[in-house]
Write a protein that holds these residues in place. Structure first.
Motif, PDB file in Angstrom:
ATOM      1  N   ILE A   1       0.843  -1.211   0.000  1.00 54.83           N
ATOM      2  CA  ILE A   1       0.000   0.000   0.000  1.00 54.83           C
ATOM      3  C   ILE A   1       0.868   1.248   0.000  1.00 54.83           C
ATOM      4  O   ILE A   1       0.615   2.224  -0.745  1.00 54.83           O
ATOM      5  N   VAL A   2       1.894   1.266   0.856  1.00 55.45           N
ATOM      6  CA  VAL A   2       2.790   2.419   0.916  1.00 55.45           C
ATOM      7  C   VAL A   2       3.483   2.649  -0.414  1.00 55.45           C
ATOM      8  O   VAL A   2       3.593   3.780  -0.927  1.00 55.45           O
ATOM      9  N   ASN A   3       3.972   1.548  -1.003  1.00 54.39           N
ATOM     10  CA  ASN A   3       4.658   1.662  -2.291  1.00 54.39           C
ATOM     11  C   ASN A   3       3.709   2.178  -3.371  1.00 54.39           C
ATOM     12  O   ASN A   3       4.107   2.965  -4.253  1.00 54.39           O
ATOM     13  N   ALA A   4       2.451   1.725  -3.317  1.00 52.17           N
ATOM     14  CA  ALA A   4       1.467   2.192  -4.309  1.00 52.17           C
ATOM     15  C   ALA A   4       1.203   3.687  -4.148  1.00 52.17           C
ATOM     16  O   ALA A   4       1.103   4.433  -5.142  1.00 52.17           O
ATOM     17  N   LYS A   5       1.080   4.132  -2.898  1.00 52.83           N
ATOM     18  CA  LYS A   5       0.844   5.561  -2.648  1.00 52.83           C
ATOM     19  C   LYS A   5       2.034   6.395  -3.097  1.00 52.83           C
ATOM     20  O   LYS A   5       1.885   7.461  -3.706  1.00 52.83           O
ATOM     21  N   LEU A   6       3.222   5.931  -2.796  1.00 53.87           N
ATOM     22  CA  LEU A   6       4.428   6.661  -3.212  1.00 53.87           C
ATOM     23  C   LEU A   6       4.536   6.725  -4.728  1.00 53.87           C
ATOM     24  O   LEU A   6       4.922   7.764  -5.306  1.00 53.87           O
TER      25      LEU A   6
ATOM     26  N   GLU B   1       1.947   9.231  -5.996  1.00 55.10           N
ATOM     27  CA  GLU B   1       2.397  10.596  -5.746  1.00 55.10           C
ATOM     28  C   GLU B   1       3.485  11.006  -6.716  1.00 55.10           C
ATOM     29  O   GLU B   1       3.518  12.144  -7.228  1.00 55.10           O
ATOM     30  N   ALA B   2       4.389  10.063  -7.000  1.00 51.05           N
ATOM     31  CA  ALA B   2       5.478  10.350  -7.958  1.00 51.05           C
ATOM     32  C   ALA B   2       4.915  10.557  -9.350  1.00 51.05           C
ATOM     33  O   ALA B   2       5.351  11.452 -10.093  1.00 51.05           O
ATOM     34  N   ASP B   3       3.924   9.769  -9.734  1.00 53.37           N
ATOM     35  CA  ASP B   3       3.322   9.928 -11.068  1.00 53.37           C
ATOM     36  C   ASP B   3       2.590  11.277 -11.163  1.00 53.37           C
ATOM     37  O   ASP B   3       2.634  11.946 -12.210  1.00 53.37           O
ATOM     38  N   ARG B   4       1.928  11.701 -10.064  1.00 57.59           N
ATOM     39  CA  ARG B   4       1.217  12.971 -10.088  1.00 57.59           C
ATOM     40  C   ARG B   4       2.190  14.129 -10.263  1.00 57.59           C
ATOM     41  O   ARG B   4       1.960  15.071 -11.045  1.00 57.59           O
ATOM     42  N   LYS B   5       3.299  14.064  -9.509  1.00 57.97           N
ATOM     43  CA  LYS B   5       4.293  15.123  -9.612  1.00 57.97           C
ATOM     44  C   LYS B   5       4.919  15.160 -10.996  1.00 57.97           C
ATOM     45  O   LYS B   5       5.206  16.239 -11.548  1.00 57.97           O
ATOM     46  N   GLN B   6       5.121  14.012 -11.566  1.00 62.80           N
ATOM     47  CA  GLN B   6       5.720  13.959 -12.907  1.00 62.80           C
ATOM     48  C   GLN B   6       4.744  14.551 -13.939  1.00 62.80           C
ATOM     49  O   GLN B   6       5.158  15.289 -14.855  1.00 62.80           O
TER      50      GLN B   6
END
Length: 334
Positions: free
Chosen positions: A314-319, A322-327
């Motif tokens: 779950i943590v990895n999915a959230k991270l 978040e990384a995809d959103r920032k990109q």
């Protein structure tokens, strides 16, 4: 040598020829069937008398234990000695020719220490045939007593007059056996010291050597006569060769001692089986407990590890989201 004597010799040699292959075969293939049970080879022994060899008389005997049990103390024996047609000495004045077949029946025994409740034999004659001793001074010595019968054909001349004929004898035999040497194969060599004494019946004729004619002349016709008193008939300083792994010190035991040792062996085996069963039960119980506890700990650890793995996913999915959103935001600003 008469025809009857030759037939006796042929019979003895035939018996020995038949027994020898059986000895080697038994040593290779036979095995013990129980405690204190002798194989065929272990019941056979060969013996010879050094006294006869000093008279240049070859001799060989075979003895066989009556039963295969180690507490059996009875044995039968057959001995052959022969010296015939030997060269005469002193111009045909002295010669010694003899052929003899001797059968005996022996009872072996040992001395044993007794307690104060049983009287000990102290007389010389009693001690010769008794096993009772206050102190056993020679524990490795085996005694024997028994009876014998013999037939001999002889031709003897030591002086001017000679004797030839046949003789029958019967009486008692007595002696001791001492161990000498044990071979690596298990076979043993013993010393036999003993004597025979009994009554003798002789059919003997007399003859003289006629030097002028170079021949022997009979001077008295023979007839059967019985010696009216017992007399010694044999002295033994012999050697006994025994086959197998049972030396004389282990054979001819007392039945009570053999039974006691056998029962001790059976009890030891039974006790060992009980101990083995208890050890197996304890081992199985301990293994069962360990097995159960192991899987409980393993299952608990597996549940914890599974929960940790789900949390990490779950943590990895959230991270990653978040990384995809920032990109994506960075790409839009460009």
């Amino acid at each position: 040598m008469t025809k009857t004597t030759k037939n006796w010799l042929y019979a003895i040699f035939l018996i020995i020829a038949v027994l020898f292959p059986q000895i080697s075969k038994a040593q290779i293939f036979e095995s013990k069937t129980g405690v204190d049970t002798l194989t065929f080879a272990e019941r056979i022994s060969l013996r010879t008398n050094a006294v006869d060899w000093t008279l240049l008389t070859p001799n060989l005997g075979v003895e066989f234990d009556v039963k295969s049990t180690n507490w059996n103390r009875w044995a039968v024996g057959l001995t052959l000695k022969t010296k015939w047609n030997t060269p005469a000495t002193f111009k045909n004045r002295v010669f010694y020719n003899i052929t003899e077949v001797r059968a005996d029946f022996r009872n072996y025994w040992r001395t044993r220490q007794i307690n104060n409740k049983v009287p000990a034999h102290t007389g010389f004659i009693d001690r010769l045939f008794s096993c009772r001793r206050r102190v056993v001074k020679h524990p490795k010595t085996t005694y024997y007593r028994g009876a014998y019968m013999s037939f001999s054909d002889f031709s003897i001349k030591f002086g001017r007059e000679g004797h030839q004929g046949k003789a029958l004898s019967a009486g008692i035999t007595y002696g001791i056996i001492k161990p000498l040497y044990a071979f690596r194969t298990g076979n043993t060599l013993d010393l036999d010291l003993g004597f025979d004494a009994g009554f003798v019946a002789v059919n003997s004729e007399k003859f003289i050597y006629n030097r002028a004619d170079n021949c022997y002349t009979r001077t008295k016709q023979g007839s059967w006569k019985v010696v009216p008193f017992p007399m010694p008939t044999a002295a033994r300083v012999g050697f006994v060769y025994r086959f197998g792994s049972y030396p004389i010190t282990k054979k001819y035991r007392w039945r009570y001692d053999a039974d006691a040792q056998y029962q001790y062996r059976i009890d030891s085996i039974a006790n060992q089986r009980v101990v083995d069963a208890i050890n197996k039960h304890n081992r199985d119980s301990v293994e069962s407990v360990i097995y159960k506890e192991f899987w409980q700990v393993y299952d608990s650890a597996a549940v914890v590890n599974s929960a940790k793995a789900d949390s990490m996913r779950i943590v990895n999915a959230k991270l990653k989201a978040e990384a995809d959103r920032k990109q994506a935001e960075a790409d839009r600003l460009k």
